[in-house]
Design an enzyme around this catalytic site. Structure first.
Site, PDB file in Angstrom:
ATOM      1  N   GLU A   1      93.301  45.131 -28.757  1.00  0.00           N
ATOM      2  CA  GLU A   1      92.393  45.110 -27.600  1.00  0.00           C
ATOM      3  C   GLU A   1      92.836  46.041 -26.468  1.00  0.00           C
ATOM      4  O   GLU A   1      92.920  45.652 -25.300  1.00  0.00           O
ATOM      5  CB  GLU A   1      92.236  43.679 -27.093  1.00  0.00           C
ATOM      6  CG  GLU A   1      91.632  42.742 -28.133  1.00  0.00           C
ATOM      7  CD  GLU A   1      91.343  41.339 -27.606  1.00  0.00           C
ATOM      8  OE1 GLU A   1      91.601  41.075 -26.426  1.00  0.00           O
ATOM      9  OE2 GLU A   1      90.875  40.500 -28.403  1.00  0.00           O
TER      10      GLU A   1
ATOM     11  N   ASN B   1      93.628  46.882 -33.739  1.00  0.00           N
ATOM     12  CA  ASN B   1      92.718  45.736 -33.801  1.00  0.00           C
ATOM     13  C   ASN B   1      91.937  45.599 -32.493  1.00  0.00           C
ATOM     14  O   ASN B   1      92.510  45.733 -31.402  1.00  0.00           O
ATOM     15  CB  ASN B   1      93.565  44.453 -34.022  1.00  0.00           C
ATOM     16  CG  ASN B   1      92.726  43.254 -34.425  1.00  0.00           C
ATOM     17  OD1 ASN B   1      92.001  43.295 -35.420  1.00  0.00           O
ATOM     18  ND2 ASN B   1      92.818  42.189 -33.660  1.00  0.00           N
TER      19      ASN B   1
ATOM     20  N   HIS C   1      84.260  38.237 -33.771  1.00  0.00           N
ATOM     21  CA  HIS C   1      84.007  36.930 -33.136  1.00  0.00           C
ATOM     22  C   HIS C   1      82.532  36.939 -32.741  1.00  0.00           C
ATOM     23  O   HIS C   1      82.151  37.484 -31.704  1.00  0.00           O
ATOM     24  CB  HIS C   1      84.888  36.736 -31.904  1.00  0.00           C
ATOM     25  CG  HIS C   1      86.335  36.526 -32.196  1.00  0.00           C
ATOM     26  ND1 HIS C   1      86.794  35.451 -32.923  1.00  0.00           N
ATOM     27  CD2 HIS C   1      87.424  37.247 -31.865  1.00  0.00           C
ATOM     28  CE1 HIS C   1      88.107  35.513 -33.029  1.00  0.00           C
ATOM     29  NE2 HIS C   1      88.516  36.600 -32.409  1.00  0.00           N
TER      30      HIS C   1
ATOM     31  N   GLU D   1      89.221  38.575 -37.522  1.00  0.00           N
ATOM     32  CA  GLU D   1      89.232  37.285 -36.802  1.00  0.00           C
ATOM     33  C   GLU D   1      87.848  36.629 -36.827  1.00  0.00           C
ATOM     34  O   GLU D   1      87.389  36.081 -35.855  1.00  0.00           O
ATOM     35  CB  GLU D   1      89.685  37.494 -35.353  1.00  0.00           C
ATOM     36  CG  GLU D   1      90.983  38.240 -35.201  1.00  0.00           C
ATOM     37  CD  GLU D   1      91.442  38.376 -33.763  1.00  0.00           C
ATOM     38  OE1 GLU D   1      90.908  37.660 -32.889  1.00  0.00           O
ATOM     39  OE2 GLU D   1      92.350  39.175 -33.496  1.00  0.00           O
TER      40      GLU D   1
ATOM     41  N   ASP E   1      84.601  34.493 -36.839  1.00  0.00           N
ATOM     42  CA  ASP E   1      84.023  33.163 -36.688  1.00  0.00           C
ATOM     43  C   ASP E   1      82.614  33.372 -36.128  1.00  0.00           C
ATOM     44  O   ASP E   1      82.323  34.416 -35.550  1.00  0.00           O
ATOM     45  CB  ASP E   1      84.866  32.218 -35.800  1.00  0.00           C
ATOM     46  CG  ASP E   1      85.393  32.868 -34.520  1.00  0.00           C
ATOM     47  OD1 ASP E   1      86.450  32.430 -34.036  1.00  0.00           O
ATOM     48  OD2 ASP E   1      84.737  33.798 -34.004  1.00  0.00           O
TER      49      ASP E   1
HETATM   50  C1  XIL Z   1      93.793  33.355 -29.506  1.00  0.00           C
HETATM   51  C2  XIL Z   1      94.308  32.156 -30.274  1.00  0.00           C
HETATM   52  O1  XIL Z   1      93.314  31.719 -31.190  1.00  0.00           O
HETATM   53  C3  XIL Z   1      94.679  31.023 -29.307  1.00  0.00           C
HETATM   54  O2  XIL Z   1      95.259  29.951 -30.046  1.00  0.00           O
HETATM   55  C4  XIL Z   1      95.654  31.552 -28.275  1.00  0.00           C
HETATM   56  O3  XIL Z   1      95.948  30.527 -27.360  1.00  0.00           O
HETATM   57  C5  XIL Z   1      95.057  32.760 -27.558  1.00  0.00           C
HETATM   58  O4  XIL Z   1      94.735  33.797 -28.509  1.00  0.00           O
HETATM   59  N1  XIL Z   1      91.550  37.953 -29.874  1.00  0.00           N
HETATM   60  C6  XIL Z   1      92.789  37.977 -30.455  1.00  0.00           C
HETATM   61  C7  XIL Z   1      93.502  36.717 -30.777  1.00  0.00           C
HETATM   62  O5  XIL Z   1      93.257  39.051 -30.860  1.00  0.00           O
HETATM   63  O6  XIL Z   1      94.915  36.863 -30.712  1.00  0.00           O
HETATM   64  C8  XIL Z   1      93.057  35.585 -29.869  1.00  0.00           C
HETATM   65  O7  XIL Z   1      93.601  34.399 -30.426  1.00  0.00           O
HETATM   66  C9  XIL Z   1      91.544  35.519 -29.838  1.00  0.00           C
HETATM   67  C10 XIL Z   1      90.952  36.795 -29.308  1.00  0.00           C
END
Ligand code: XIL
Length: 378
Positions: free
Chosen positions: A134, A176, A213, A248, A250
């Site tokens: 990010e 990422n 996401h 990631e 969902d």
């Molecule tokens: C989130 C985790 O799911 C949480 O448990 C933690 O507290 C914060 O980070 N993008 C990312 C992930 O790259 O590392 C993040 O994960 C969600 C957003």
């Protein structure tokens, strides 16, 4: 004896399927670990491999506590699962208190030392690393962070990948990010330009993670990528010689609150099915990781709102979303007739675009250090 077909049984050669994993449920809940082993071939440590969680609290920047990360990684290795390392350089979970007063040179040295310490500790046990996470703001500019306030972003990214390659020469090195699944999004275009420049400078980047996401209720910049857009994004990144993964995934559906439950579930199945079928058909695509697999442990409840974004419900029962993924993997394996290459979502669940761009879309024009998901939750 009934043999249940599991998701990973539908994978083709070189393809992977994984889930984010937290240590606590792995310790406390037998079903959690059993399901991971049966359904997936890869795990990603959801939180405990990041910089701040790796430090022994209160002991400064030199004392690491690998206990929880080792618990997940060693368990995965004992089960023959591959491990995705997440993430070496991310401004959101870095030890700000320690880093904030450092000079640019001291900050570079702290980041270098962190990368060598972490990659060195897990050397040979982690298949790939999200080296930088990010780095871009919603509008594609470099996010203004505790790092870039003292080190030019491109210099930091270049150094991070070079240090990671030196620290673990056998690991696949990945950039990422989120909201980079749509091929025509401004942020996707700027990410491509950044990666093109880095590859041209022979920076050792092997792959890209598209976080995915998705919010089924999203409109404009927040609308989930269509299968055609996702496919074209994978193909465009492949022109740089990069492998692509969905890192990631969902699919939130709670905000479709004007629809009945069956229609919300249909939205989730459509998005999971079409994204999976589009991605796994692509030669440059190496696999999908869900950001958890059971609604019992989703980060959405804490960082967005209460939702049911994953494949298994809170009691570990398979949801329709699970079977949508299974059907998509099966269609790719059997080379079934391709899903209509639609570049727009159809279905009664699809929200209409708002007339005025939403507040967060206006904000997306600003190079905010806040990651999208923190912007969205506001
Ligand atoms: C989130 C985790 O799911 C949480 O448990 C933690 O507290 C914060 O980070 N993008 C990312 C992930 O790259 O590392 C993040 O994960 C969600 C957003």
């Amino acid at each position: 004896m009934t043999t249940t077909t599991t998701l990973k049984s539908f994978l083709g050669r070189g393809q992977h399927l994984g889930t984010a994993v937290m240590p606590e449920p792995l310790i406390q809940d037998k079903s959690y670990g059993e399901l991971i082993c049966s359904e997936f071939d890869t795990v990603c440590v959801e939180h405990h491999l990041k910089w701040q969680p790796l430090l022994l609290q209160g002991r400064g920047e030199h004392v690491y506590d690998f206990t929880m990360a080792d618990l997940v990684v060693d368990w995965a290795q004992s089960k023959g699962l591959q491990v995705k390392g997440h993430t070496l350089v991310w401004h959101v979970t870095s030890p700000d208190i320690i880093l904030k007063d450092k000079s640019p040179q001291q900050l570079r040295e702290a980041i270098r030392r962190h990368i060598f310490t972490t990659c060195g500790h897990f050397n040979g046990r982690v298949k790939s690393w999200d080296v930088v996470n990010e780095a871009l703001a919603p509008d594609g500019s470099f996010a203004e962070t505790l790092f870039t306030s003292r080190i030019p972003a491109m210099e930091l990214i270049e150094d991070a990948f070079k240090w990671a390659r030196a620290a673990d020469p056998n690991a696949e090195l990945i950039y990422n990010d989120n909201k980079v699944e749509c091929v025509h999004a401004e942020k996707s275009m700027k990410m491509f330009s950044m990666l093109e420049s880095l590859k041209r400078a022979h920076v050792p980047i092997d792959g890209v993670g598209l976080q995915a996401h998705f919010d089924a209720a999203g409109t404009g910049l927040k609308r989930p990528a269509t299968p055609g857009s996702l496919r074209d994004q994978i193909r465009r990144l492949a022109t740089l010689g990069l492998r692509v993964n969905v890192s990631e995934m969902d699919v939130r559906i709670a905000k479709l609150d004007n629809l009945d439950e069956a229609t919300r579930v249909q939205a989730q199945c459509d998005i999971y099915y079409k994204a999976t079928a589009a991605c796994y058909r692509e030669p440059a695509f190496e696999g999908m990781t869900f950001w958890g697999f059971t609604d019992k442990h989703t980060w959405c409840d804490q960082f967005y709102w209460k939702d049911t974004p994953l494949l298994f419900d809170r009691d570990y029962n398979k949801k329709p979303a699970y079977f949508a993924i299974q059907d998509a993997l099966k269609s790719v394996r059997d080379n079934a007739e391709k899903v209509k290459d639609d570049n727009e979502w159809t279905g009664s669940w699809v929200p209409q675009s708002p007339i005025a761009s939403s507040q967060s879309e206006k904000r997306a024009k600003v190079g905010e250090a806040l990651p999208d998901w923190q912007l969205e939750a506001q």
